[in-house]
Design a protein around this motif. Structure first.
Motif, mmCIF file in Angstrom:
data_model
loop_
_atom_site.group_PDB
_atom_site.id
_atom_site.type_symbol
_atom_site.label_atom_id
_atom_site.label_comp_id
_atom_site.label_asym_id
_atom_site.label_seq_id
_atom_site.Cartn_x
_atom_site.Cartn_y
_atom_site.Cartn_z
ATOM 1 N N LEU A 1 -20.021 -25.025 14.876
ATOM 2 C CA LEU A 1 -18.481 -24.900 15.331
ATOM 3 C C LEU A 1 -18.603 -23.550 15.716
ATOM 4 N N PHE A 2 -19.039 -22.258 14.983
ATOM 5 C CA PHE A 2 -18.898 -20.927 15.207
ATOM 6 C C PHE A 2 -19.994 -20.127 16.238
ATOM 7 N N THR A 3 -20.834 -21.257 16.851
ATOM 8 C CA THR A 3 -21.869 -20.621 17.793
ATOM 9 C C THR A 3 -21.214 -20.995 19.243
ATOM 10 N N LEU A 4 -21.675 -20.337 20.224
ATOM 11 C CA LEU A 4 -21.460 -20.441 21.318
ATOM 12 C C LEU A 4 -21.594 -21.867 22.068
ATOM 13 N N SER A 5 -22.611 -22.339 21.743
ATOM 14 C CA SER A 5 -23.005 -23.847 22.281
ATOM 15 C C SER A 5 -22.205 -24.790 21.433
ATOM 16 N N GLY A 6 -22.011 -24.530 20.170
ATOM 17 C CA GLY A 6 -21.113 -25.389 19.298
ATOM 18 C C GLY A 6 -19.671 -25.391 19.928
ATOM 19 N N PHE A 7 -19.107 -23.933 20.219
ATOM 20 C CA PHE A 7 -17.778 -23.909 20.713
ATOM 21 C C PHE A 7 -17.611 -24.781 22.382
ATOM 22 N N MET A 8 -18.640 -24.678 23.004
ATOM 23 C CA MET A 8 -18.698 -25.284 24.243
ATOM 24 C C MET A 8 -18.762 -26.784 24.260
ATOM 25 N N THR A 9 -19.403 -27.123 23.263
ATOM 26 C CA THR A 9 -19.485 -28.674 22.827
ATOM 27 C C THR A 9 -17.939 -28.884 22.325
ATOM 28 N N PHE A 10 -17.456 -28.196 21.569
ATOM 29 C CA PHE A 10 -16.102 -28.557 20.766
ATOM 30 C C PHE A 10 -15.039 -28.633 22.026
ATOM 31 N N LEU A 11 -14.989 -27.929 23.213
ATOM 32 C CA LEU A 11 -14.148 -27.882 24.363
ATOM 33 C C LEU A 11 -14.653 -29.125 25.188
ATOM 34 N N MET A 12 -15.852 -29.343 25.286
ATOM 35 C CA MET A 12 -16.139 -30.528 26.029
ATOM 36 C C MET A 12 -15.598 -31.878 25.386
ATOM 37 N N LEU A 13 -15.647 -31.874 23.858
ATOM 38 C CA LEU A 13 -14.904 -33.122 23.114
ATOM 39 C C LEU A 13 -13.594 -33.225 23.415
ATOM 40 N N LEU A 14 -12.781 -32.032 23.482
ATOM 41 C CA LEU A 14 -11.303 -32.058 23.703
ATOM 42 C C LEU A 14 -10.997 -32.454 24.943
ATOM 43 N N LEU A 15 -11.865 -32.220 25.920
ATOM 44 C CA LEU A 15 -11.523 -32.616 27.074
ATOM 45 C C LEU A 15 -11.891 -34.373 27.316
ATOM 46 N N LEU A 16 -12.720 -34.649 26.463
ATOM 47 C CA LEU A 16 -13.154 -36.068 26.574
ATOM 48 C C LEU A 16 -12.038 -36.734 25.946
ATOM 49 N N GLN A 17 -11.566 -36.207 24.822
ATOM 50 C CA GLN A 17 -10.434 -36.921 24.105
ATOM 51 C C GLN A 17 -9.115 -36.879 24.617
ATOM 52 N N ALA A 18 -8.886 -35.907 25.663
ATOM 53 C CA ALA A 18 -7.647 -35.819 26.345
ATOM 54 C C ALA A 18 -7.881 -37.207 27.555
ATOM 55 N N VAL A 19 -8.847 -37.082 28.121
ATOM 56 C CA VAL A 19 -9.028 -38.149 29.188
ATOM 57 C C VAL A 19 -8.959 -39.530 28.657
ATOM 58 N N LEU A 20 -9.825 -39.810 27.562
ATOM 59 C CA LEU A 20 -9.852 -41.172 26.918
ATOM 60 C C LEU A 20 -8.546 -41.579 26.152
ATOM 61 N N GLY A 21 -7.710 -40.357 25.669
ATOM 62 C CA GLY A 21 -6.704 -40.623 24.902
ATOM 63 C C GLY A 21 -5.509 -40.973 25.558
ATOM 64 N N PHE A 22 -5.516 -40.953 26.993
ATOM 65 C CA PHE A 22 -3.957 -41.363 27.749
ATOM 66 C C PHE A 22 -3.838 -42.687 27.499
#
Length: 292
Positions: free
Chosen positions: A8-29
């Motif tokens: 979670l505290f690596t750059l690639s991990g943080f970018m993955t986390f942001l992508m997952l948040l976006l995914l959850q927002a789209v699929l969660g509507f």
């Protein structure tokens, strides 16, 4: 810092986390829409039902995530098959069954609510159709959240994974910590948004029909996806999953059409009221002249 949080505290991990948040927002509507419509059946306790339903669903979603990651291969194994020559055939897994049944239930809920809106005599009474107890509403919200979870978890697993070489063999390691944190963050966001969505639907009853039709489309999306996963054929014709791009296109067209239609109706009513007021003023002026 514990090793489990290292990703979670690596750059690639943080970018993955942001992508997952976006995914959850789209699929969660669609999930949020279902929660808003289902919770109104308990009356004044609706906000409490939404909080408890989302909170419990969030915990069960994490448990489901761990189970799917651990037993991913088992879930893809066929449970049973149906083979009626030239009529119906398919090979059903746990994932396809849950998706099929969940989609069917959502279609049933949407059709029942639309039917209620068409038959109710007074919109101010018996809002939301048949009343449900707090426990029933929470259980339904949790159950349907888990149905929606299959799609979002599998999509998250496709994003949050890294390839590692162990003893010369390339293995896939799923970033469970990042996915768990993303689920918690999206659950908290849903808790914050649920009351606003429900209040918007309550204040703008004309958009309730739009929400129900979107919910109907969500059910169709899940049913076709479940049938596709089961490789179903009806009368030798394969059932293909409705693509997400087609779904969002149809939803976008529905929303734009509804907004334009609502604004046009308001203009018509305003014009009609202005004409009635003008006619009333002319009648009063004529009556005043006649009396004078």
């Amino acid at each position: 810092m514990p090793e489990i949080f290292g990703d979670l505290f690596t750059l690639s991990g943080f970018m993955t986390f942001l992508m997952l948040l976006l995914l959850q927002a789209v699929l969660g509507f669609d999930n949020l829409l279902y929660i808003a419509i289902e919770s109104k059946r308990v009356g004044e306790k609706a906000p409490m039902v939404r909080r408890w339903g989302i909170g419990l669903a969030m915990l069960f979603r994490i448990v489901l995530l761990i189970i799917i990651v651990s037993l991913f291969g088992v879930l893809a194994e066929p449970l049973f098959s149906i083979g009626i020559p030239r009529v119906l055939d398919g090979e059903f897994t746990l994932q396809s069954l849950v998706t099929l049944l969940g989609g069917g239930f959502i279609i049933y809920t949407a059709v029942k609510e639309i039917t209620h809106l068409l038959t109710v005599d007074e919109f101010g009474h018996k809002e939301g159709g048949d009343k449900k107890s707090v426990t029933q509403a929470i259980l339904l919200i949790v159950a349907m959240n888990l149905v929606f979870s299959f799609d979002s978890i599998l999509s998250a697993m496709a994003i949050a994974n890294v390839k590692e070489t162990v003893d010369g063999v390339v293995e896939t390691r799923y970033q469970l910590t990042i996915m768990t944190v993303a689920i918690l963050a999206s659950g908290i966001a849903m808790m914050l948004m649920a009351d606003y969505v429900a209040e918007f639907i309550r204040r703008n009853r004309m958009y309730e029909v739009l929400g129900l039709f979107i919910l109907f489309l969500v059910g169709v999306l899940l049913v076709t996806e479940g049938a596709h996963l089961a490789h179903m054929h009806i009368f030798t014709f394969p059932i293909d999953a409705m693509s997400k791009s087609s779904f969002y296109l149809v939803v976008g067209v529905l929303v734009i059409t509804d907004i334009i239609s609502t604004n046009f109706q308001r203009r018509l009513w305003a014009q009609r009221e202005a004409e009635l007021l003008k006619m009333r003023n002319l009648e009063e002026a004529a009556k005043y002249r006649n009396d004078g």
